[in-house]
Design a protein around this motif. Structure first.
Motif, PDB file in Angstrom:
ATOM      1  N   ASN A   1      -3.318  10.789   0.602  1.00  0.00           N
ATOM      2  CA  ASN A   1      -4.506  10.111   0.086  1.00  0.00           C
ATOM      3  C   ASN A   1      -4.230   9.379  -1.211  1.00  0.00           C
ATOM      4  N   GLN A   2      -3.402   9.988  -2.065  1.00  0.00           N
ATOM      5  CA  GLN A   2      -3.190   9.470  -3.410  1.00  0.00           C
ATOM      6  C   GLN A   2      -1.705   9.496  -3.743  1.00  0.00           C
TER       7      GLN A   2
ATOM      8  N   GLY B   1       0.834  -1.188   0.000  1.00  0.00           N
ATOM      9  CA  GLY B   1       0.000   0.000   0.000  1.00  0.00           C
ATOM     10  C   GLY B   1       0.869   1.237   0.000  1.00  0.00           C
ATOM     11  N   PHE B   2       0.542   2.175  -0.898  1.00  0.00           N
ATOM     12  CA  PHE B   2       1.286   3.425  -1.010  1.00  0.00           C
ATOM     13  C   PHE B   2       0.523   4.610  -0.424  1.00  0.00           C
TER      14      PHE B   2
ATOM     15  N   PRO C   1       4.766   7.553  -2.550  1.00  0.00           N
ATOM     16  CA  PRO C   1       5.063   8.852  -1.940  1.00  0.00           C
ATOM     17  C   PRO C   1       6.229   8.758  -0.962  1.00  0.00           C
ATOM     18  N   SER C   2       6.857   9.878  -0.740  1.00  0.00           N
ATOM     19  CA  SER C   2       7.924   9.949   0.263  1.00  0.00           C
ATOM     20  C   SER C   2       7.293  10.270   1.613  1.00  0.00           C
ATOM     21  N   ALA C   3       6.985   9.234   2.362  1.00  0.00           N
ATOM     22  CA  ALA C   3       6.374   9.401   3.685  1.00  0.00           C
ATOM     23  C   ALA C   3       6.914   8.309   4.595  1.00  0.00           C
ATOM     24  N   PRO C   4       7.010   8.579   5.873  1.00  0.00           N
ATOM     25  CA  PRO C   4       7.583   7.595   6.807  1.00  0.00           C
ATOM     26  C   PRO C   4       6.835   6.263   6.775  1.00  0.00           C
ATOM     27  N   GLY C   5       7.607   5.178   6.669  1.00  0.00           N
ATOM     28  CA  GLY C   5       7.031   3.844   6.757  1.00  0.00           C
ATOM     29  C   GLY C   5       6.480   3.270   5.472  1.00  0.00           C
TER      30      GLY C   5
END
Length: 526
Positions: free
Chosen positions: A200-201, A181-182, A211-215
């Motif tokens: 969200n997307q 899941g992204f 996306p560049s997000a933690p985890g």
């Protein structure tokens, strides 16, 4: 899994006929007749008729596809992969053409690289997330199998096989064999604490880009379960098409992803399925992800029984007065007050509609009946057909727009499942529920297999069962399900009440039998 070759596929279902003049398909297993329900209970009749009107209004033609489909309704002017094909499958007895085209739209709009769109809306065709729950492969297989639609079978098999390849190429970046899941919209759980702080997307509305997000990326049990269910369906489709070697490969790959879900994404101590983030940590939010894993029959009966006791049927967790909340009642992340379009705690119509895919499978028809009746209570107190309810009070969220297809389908489908006749593959289920509101002076008439019909006529103490205008018999005195084949030969009785029942069964040419049956009990009957 249903195993059959092409000859069996065509023999077991009527062949699809094409109209030479209109160019439209007349789907086998249907006719111009539609199911008819009438009851002396005015309140129940009004709710049922209103639901059918909402659904008829939500059959619309969208841009980029030239046939009508069942849209989501309310504020959702489009059809989504996670739910649209399944909803249309439920609607098939009323509009078989819509069921077919609600699948075809996703295959027609599939990209050359294999990506099936997340949705087709009035504004755009969306490719910014994968948004899977009920596998389109599974619903396409069920539709093609039940109608003998060889063209749909072939198209669905090719498209869904390419979709599986796309997912393994772009959503297996960690090389685990599980689906990643992204973003929030990947699972369709808007405003869920499960995805707190996550986008969200995907960037540039491109589901290939994480996306560049933690985890991120996360290994997701429900997305992986969707692929498991799709592969099981692909194996059945391959066998029906005479592709035995491919069927075996699909079965092997299905079992492999099932093994990975159970070994990597299940916490034995919490009795819960969780996302596993890129740092190897569980995202410990107890959500309806467990219903989605059960929906594809990933767990065996023993594991289900544990989930049932500790989580699903636990009144402090998911068995609320109005089951099933999107977040466990006792999870600290449950969101109150409940906002609109919230997978942060509300009981969602989509989750209830999908319950038929697993509660019966795991032997809980009596509790499924309770869930259905709770939704009837909520719907009839509101009558606006909105998206979600408070799991404690059953109040619909008024900030959501009305005329939502899934809750309308609940009203229609659950009426037949609770107190009427339900067609299930090669069987008929006669659900006799005297004294129930929908059964008040009621008549159910169900056309099936193109030229046949079944009917139930209620009196105060029970119901008379008819097949092709021939009386099969009567059931009096209590609540029970009689399962027959499509020729009316009895096979078994099932306890569909939460209380023990004693019923009188009188079948044509046979003496009366007085039978006691317990909740969820399945009893051979001949």
């Amino acid at each position: 899994m249903v195993k059959m070759d092409r000859r069996e596929f065509l023999h077991g279902s009527a062949v699809v006929l094409a109209s030479a003049t209109s160019g439209q398909f007349l789907v086998a297993g249907t006719s111009n007749a539609t199911p008819i329900f009438s009851t002396g209970n005015r309140r129940r009749q009004q709710a049922y008729d209103r639901a059918l009107a909402v659904l008829a209004g939500n059959v619309q033609t969208l841009p980029r596809f030239d046939a009508p489909v069942l849209i989501e309704g309310a504020e959702y002017a489009g059809i989504w992969q996670e739910c649209g094909p399944h909803e249309a499958l439920v609607y098939r007895p009323f509009r078989a053409d819509v069921a077919r085209d609600s699948h075809r739209t996703f295959f027609a709009l599939q990209r050359e690289d294999g990506q099936i769109p997340a949705n087709n809306k009035r504004s755009e065709t969306g490719f910014g997330q994968i948004q899977m729950v009920v596998p389109v492969a599974a619903t396409a297989w069920e539709l093609a199998h039940s109608t003998g639609d060889e063209e749909l079978l072939s198209t669905a098999y090719q498209s869904c096989a390419r979709w599986d390849s796309w997912l393994m190429r772009y959503r297996n970046t960690r090389g685990t064999g599980l689906v990643e899941g992204f973003c929030t919209y990947d699972t369709g759980q808007d405003n869920s604490p499960r995805w707190a702080g996550m986008p969200n997307q995907c960037p540039n509305k491109d589901a290939r880009i994480c996306p560049s997000a933690p985890g991120l990326p996360r290994l997701c049990p429900d997305l992986s379960a969707t692929v498991f269910g799709a592969r099981v369906a692909l194996a059945s489709m391959a066998r029906a098409l005479g592709k035995s070697a491919e069927a075996d490969r699909w079965t092997e790959s299905a079992e492999e992803i099932r093994r990975l879900i159970l070994t990597r994404l299940y916490d034995v101590d919490d009795v819960a399925f969780y996302d596993l983030d890129a740092d190897g940590h569980f995202v410990r939010v107890r959500s309806d992800v467990l219903c989605r894993v059960c929906g594809e029959h990933v767990v065996d009966q023993k594991m289900f029984d544990t989930l049932w006791e500790k989580q699903i049927h636990n009144s402090k967790a998911f068995w609320a007065p109005y089951p099933l909340p999107s977040i466990a009642l006792d999870d600290p992340t449950f969101v109150r007050p409940i906002p609109k379009n919230s997978w942060g705690g509300a009981s969602q119509a989509l989750t209830a509609l999908r319950a038929s895919r697993w509660l019966e499978f795991y032997g809980k028809p009596a509790q499924f009946a309770f869930l259905m009746d709770r939704w009837f209570d909520a719907i009839q107190r509101d009558m606006t057909f909105r998206q979600q309810i408070d799991p404690i009070t059953g109040e619909f969220t008024q900030s959501d727009l009305p005329n939502y297809s899934p809750v309308s389908l609940l009203m229609v489908d659950f009426t037949w499942r609770l107190a009427g006749i339900h067609e299930e593959q090669d069987e008929l289920e006669w659900n006799v529920r005297p004294g129930y509101a929908a059964a008040e002076a009621a008549r159910f008439s169900l056309p099936f297999d193109r030229s046949h019909s079944a009917a139930m006529i209620y009196e105060k103490k029970g119901a008379t069962l008819q097949l092709d205008r021939r009386v099969l018999g009567r059931i009096d005195g209590g609540v029970v399900r009689l399962v027959t084949d499509k020729h009316g030969h009895p096979k078994r009785l099932i306890g569909i009440s939460e209380n023990a029942q004693t019923v009188s069964v009188i079948l044509s040419g046979q003496p009366a039998r007085h039978i006691s049956i317990f909740p969820n009990q399945s009893m051979p009957f001949s």
